[in-house]
Design an enzyme around this catalytic site. Sequence first.
Site, PDB file in Angstrom:
ATOM      1  N   GLY A  43       1.006   1.788  -1.833  1.00 25.99           N
ATOM      2  CA  GLY A  43       0.399   2.550  -3.058  1.00 25.99           C
ATOM      3  C   GLY A  43      -1.199   2.763  -2.928  1.00 25.99           C
ATOM      4  O   GLY A  43      -1.696   3.572  -3.673  1.00 25.99           O
ATOM      5  N   ASP A  44      -1.604   2.191  -1.746  1.00 26.97           N
ATOM      6  CA  ASP A  44      -3.310   2.398  -1.460  1.00 26.97           C
ATOM      7  C   ASP A  44      -3.452   2.327   0.019  1.00 26.97           C
ATOM      8  O   ASP A  44      -4.175   1.775   0.342  1.00 26.97           O
ATOM      9  CB  ASP A  44      -4.135   1.533  -2.047  1.00 26.97           C
ATOM     10  CG  ASP A  44      -5.586   2.183  -2.337  1.00 26.97           C
ATOM     11  OD1 ASP A  44      -5.756   3.158  -1.921  1.00 26.97           O
ATOM     12  OD2 ASP A  44      -6.426   1.143  -2.358  1.00 26.97           O
ATOM     13  N   LEU A  45      -2.628   2.923   0.897  1.00 27.40           N
ATOM     14  CA  LEU A  45      -2.333   2.908   2.085  1.00 27.40           C
ATOM     15  C   LEU A  45      -3.340   3.704   3.018  1.00 27.40           C
ATOM     16  O   LEU A  45      -3.125   4.670   3.637  1.00 27.40           O
ATOM     17  CB  LEU A  45      -1.052   3.094   2.651  1.00 27.40           C
ATOM     18  CG  LEU A  45      -0.752   2.771   4.204  1.00 27.40           C
ATOM     19  CD1 LEU A  45      -0.831   1.093   4.233  1.00 27.40           C
ATOM     20  CD2 LEU A  45       0.594   3.040   4.620  1.00 27.40           C
ATOM     21  N   HIS A  46      -4.709   3.627   2.449  1.00 27.56           N
ATOM     22  CA  HIS A  46      -5.665   4.216   3.273  1.00 27.56           C
ATOM     23  C   HIS A  46      -6.070   3.550   4.452  1.00 27.56           C
ATOM     24  O   HIS A  46      -5.749   2.408   4.838  1.00 27.56           O
ATOM     25  CB  HIS A  46      -6.944   4.609   2.440  1.00 27.56           C
ATOM     26  CG  HIS A  46      -7.586   3.456   2.000  1.00 27.56           C
ATOM     27  ND1 HIS A  46      -8.444   2.721   2.774  1.00 27.56           N
ATOM     28  CD2 HIS A  46      -7.564   2.949   0.635  1.00 27.56           C
ATOM     29  CE1 HIS A  46      -9.109   1.586   2.086  1.00 27.56           C
ATOM     30  NE2 HIS A  46      -8.503   1.757   0.753  1.00 27.56           N
TER      31      HIS A  46
END
Length: 298
Positions: free
Chosen positions: A191-194
């Site tokens: 969901g926030d794989l930066h």
Amino acid sequence: MHLIPEAFAQSTAGREGDAGRAWLDRLPGIVEELLGRWRCVRDGSVVHGQVGVVVPVRRAGGAPAVLKVSFPHPGNVHEPDAFAVWAGRGAVRLLERDDARFAMLLERAGTGSLAEVPDADEAMAAAGRLARRLAVPAPPGLPRLCERAGVWEAELRADAARGTLPDAVFDAALATVRELVPDQPDTLVHGDLHAANVLRGEREPWLAIDPKGFVGDPAYDAFTLLRSRAADLLTAPDLDAALLRRLAVFAEAAELDRERTVRWTQLRCVQAALWGRDHGDPEWLVGMYDHVAGLLTP
């Protein structure tokens, strides 16, 4: 040791108001209580993200770990649930949790991240392989991306009336919301794989941190990775070719359908462009979202 970094204190108080200031007052006591309960001692300088502090510690016996305590924020509710399901597979291990305090004791990863890998294609391939490892059956009770279809369609229709993007771009985004968002797998999504949320590890090359813990399509995370490398994307000799290549590299490494990955990225670029205009994102970044959304429109 100074527990609360000044920049974190200021941003938390500015964002959360009185509730944030009250939590900041309690935070040192929360950390000390958890250190005692989990038999840890501090082992380095405190660092922070947007909503939490991370305290390097040593456990009884000397094993390194980190204590993470976050402001009670809806986006962090399911972080420990995701870690628990992965059990160290592609992510740092969850060692202890206190959900009431939004606190976890986690395996300590290395200091380097994918953001520091100079070759963008190498970074996207590594992220894709990691996304594939994280794509496991989701447990019950996590927020489902498919449940956002109605809200997303309403927001897009309202924004389309403002005329900030060409009709064809909005139409493509709306088609994705109608056709792809309601029909998604029961897969755990970070969901926030930066790039900065993927750290170097010892037992595995790369370990994920800071998941949101959604249920849905792993292609959702492709946009986050592109955005986190936006600055070097803009320096590419041919931006369009570099963008398409990075998406293709990620999709292949993650074993995802390329067209589906492109459609998710186009939708999220449209959403990011609209959000950025309303919330003061830099003009160059909003312009890049506009450009990418148009490029990926069929």
